[in-house]
Design an enzyme around this catalytic site. Structure first.
Site, short mmCIF file in Angstrom:
data_model
loop_
_atom_site.label_atom_id
_atom_site.label_comp_id
_atom_site.label_asym_id
_atom_site.label_seq_id
_atom_site.Cartn_x
_atom_site.Cartn_y
_atom_site.Cartn_z
N VAL A 10 0.85 -1.20 0.00
CA VAL A 10 0.00 0.00 0.00
C VAL A 10 0.88 1.25 0.00
O VAL A 10 1.87 1.32 0.72
CB VAL A 10 -0.94 0.00 1.22
CG1 VAL A 10 -1.64 1.34 1.40
CG2 VAL A 10 -1.98 -1.12 1.08
N PRO A 13 1.30 8.53 1.72
CA PRO A 13 2.05 9.79 1.65
C PRO A 13 3.03 9.91 2.80
O PRO A 13 2.70 9.57 3.95
CB PRO A 13 0.95 10.86 1.74
CG PRO A 13 -0.28 10.17 1.21
CD PRO A 13 -0.17 8.75 1.69
N LEU A 15 4.13 12.60 4.09
CA LEU A 15 3.80 13.73 4.94
C LEU A 15 2.28 13.91 4.94
O LEU A 15 1.67 14.02 3.88
CB LEU A 15 4.50 15.00 4.44
CG LEU A 15 4.56 16.19 5.41
CD1 LEU A 15 5.76 17.08 5.07
CD2 LEU A 15 3.30 17.03 5.37
N GLY A 18 -2.06 15.77 10.97
CA GLY A 18 -2.59 15.19 12.20
C GLY A 18 -3.56 16.12 12.90
O GLY A 18 -3.44 17.35 12.79
N ASP A 43 -4.69 11.96 9.83
CA ASP A 43 -4.49 11.06 10.96
C ASP A 43 -5.35 11.51 12.13
O ASP A 43 -5.19 12.61 12.65
CB ASP A 43 -3.02 11.06 11.38
CG ASP A 43 -2.75 10.14 12.56
OD1 ASP A 43 -2.32 8.99 12.32
OD2 ASP A 43 -2.97 10.56 13.71
N TYR A 48 -9.14 11.01 20.15
CA TYR A 48 -9.13 12.44 19.89
C TYR A 48 -10.53 13.04 19.90
O TYR A 48 -10.67 14.26 19.96
CB TYR A 48 -8.48 12.75 18.54
CG TYR A 48 -7.07 12.25 18.36
CD1 TYR A 48 -6.32 11.78 19.44
CD2 TYR A 48 -6.48 12.23 17.10
CE1 TYR A 48 -5.03 11.30 19.26
CE2 TYR A 48 -5.18 11.76 16.92
CZ TYR A 48 -4.47 11.29 17.99
OH TYR A 48 -3.20 10.82 17.80
N LYS A 73 -7.35 5.25 14.98
CA LYS A 73 -6.70 4.38 15.96
C LYS A 73 -7.69 3.83 16.97
O LYS A 73 -8.66 4.50 17.35
CB LYS A 73 -5.59 5.15 16.71
CG LYS A 73 -4.61 5.87 15.81
CD LYS A 73 -3.56 6.60 16.62
CE LYS A 73 -2.78 7.58 15.76
NZ LYS A 73 -3.55 8.77 15.40
N HIS A 107 -3.60 1.97 19.37
CA HIS A 107 -3.07 3.25 19.83
C HIS A 107 -2.04 3.11 20.95
O HIS A 107 -1.08 3.88 21.02
CB HIS A 107 -4.24 4.13 20.30
CG HIS A 107 -3.94 5.59 20.30
ND1 HIS A 107 -4.93 6.55 20.21
CD2 HIS A 107 -2.79 6.28 20.37
CE1 HIS A 107 -4.39 7.75 20.22
NE2 HIS A 107 -3.09 7.62 20.33
#
Length: 283
Positions: A10, A13, A15, A18, A43, A48, A73, A107
């Site tokens: 796969v 990228p 960069l 987040g 991300d 979060y 995550k 995580h």
């Protein structure tokens, strides 16, 4: 944008963007601005509490899904961990409003990670996650997970920045077919990173910012990185690191900044294990 190839083929990228510690009410605009700046890797995490906002921004952006690389995550699950992992994944997928994610990570290296990993392997086999991996796993835990399961983690997302460079860990990951990914690339400004004389000097030589130098340093090390910001101009600056290169001498100068220890907390510390291991994230 450059990409790296994960162990299962796969493309990811190198960069991305987040959203850690971005409040849910600000996340949608931040992701919208990031996508407008050219980011295609996003991300987030159940912990979060902003997956829904990420999903809204993705849907409203008009960017084709196949151009995006979305990571989320899994937080620590109570027993039965395998069953609860499937449930938690479904919740994340619903919040994101997607039919699959590109990368799903465990995580924290706590709880019944082996039951969680069995569930992740099934999620991957079913095509619901194109790749699976872990976060905050030190080499001993990473190797044990690899040696006792069928599918190795494609990624280990760990604290990585000029003051904690993880070079030996990266080499072990490379030998095991795992891609290192940096969280906290700017060490949240610790050790006066943004005014550090070595980093500032290199930035001045290139006519760049310290943040750009740090991101370029990581990219040249083949470390995937996910800087965050809520400022559109900073997002544009952070992604603009592919048209200059650090010299061998500059790379060596940054290498000399490594302290070899975390600037935040050590996941092998029993007190950290006890504290984080007790936290549960509501759906």
């Amino acid at each position: 944008m450059r990409s790296v190839t994960l162990g299962n083929g796969v493309e990811m990228p190198i960069l991305g963007f987040g959203v850690y510690q971005i409040p849910p009410e600000r996340t949608e605009q931040a992701v919208t601005d990031a996508l407008a700046a050219g980011y295609r890797s996003l991300d987030t995490a159940a912990a979060y509490q902003n997956e829904e906002a990420v999903g809204r921004a993705v849907r409203r952006s008009g960017v084709p899904r196949e151009e995006l690389f979305v990571t989320t995550k899994l937080w620590i699950q109570d027993a039965p961990a395998e069953e609860n992992t499937r449930r938690a994944f479904s919740v994340s997928l619903d919040k994101l409003g997607l039919d699959h994610v590109d990368l799903y990570l465990i995580h924290q290296p706590y709880g019944d990670v082996y039951a969680e990993w069995r569930a992740l392997e099934e999620i991957h086999r079913e095509g619901l996650a194109r790749a699976i991996g872990v976060s905050n796993f030190y080499p001993d835990r990473l190797v044990d997970l690899i040696d006792n399961n069928e599918i190795p983690p494609a990624v280990d997302q760990v604290e990585t920045h000029p003051f904690f460079q993880r070079t030996a860990d990266q080499e072990l990951m490379r030998e095991r077919g795992v891609r290192i990914e940096s969280w906290g690339p700017f060490a949240e400004g610790r050790n006066d990173l943004f005014t550090h004389p070595v980093l500032s000097g290199i930035a001045g030589e290139h006519g760049r910012s310290v943040a750009q130098v740090v991101l370029r340093w990581l990219v040249q090390r083949e470390v995937v990185v996910i800087p965050k910001s809520v400022r559109a101009e900073r997002m544009r600056e952070n992604i603009d690191v592919f048209d200059f290169e650090l010299t061998d001498e500059q790379m060596a100068s940054i290498a000399a900044l490594d302290t070899g220890v975390s600037q935040f907390f050590d996941h092998r510390d029993p007190a950290v294990t006890a504290r984080l291991g007790k936290i549960r994230i509501p759906d």
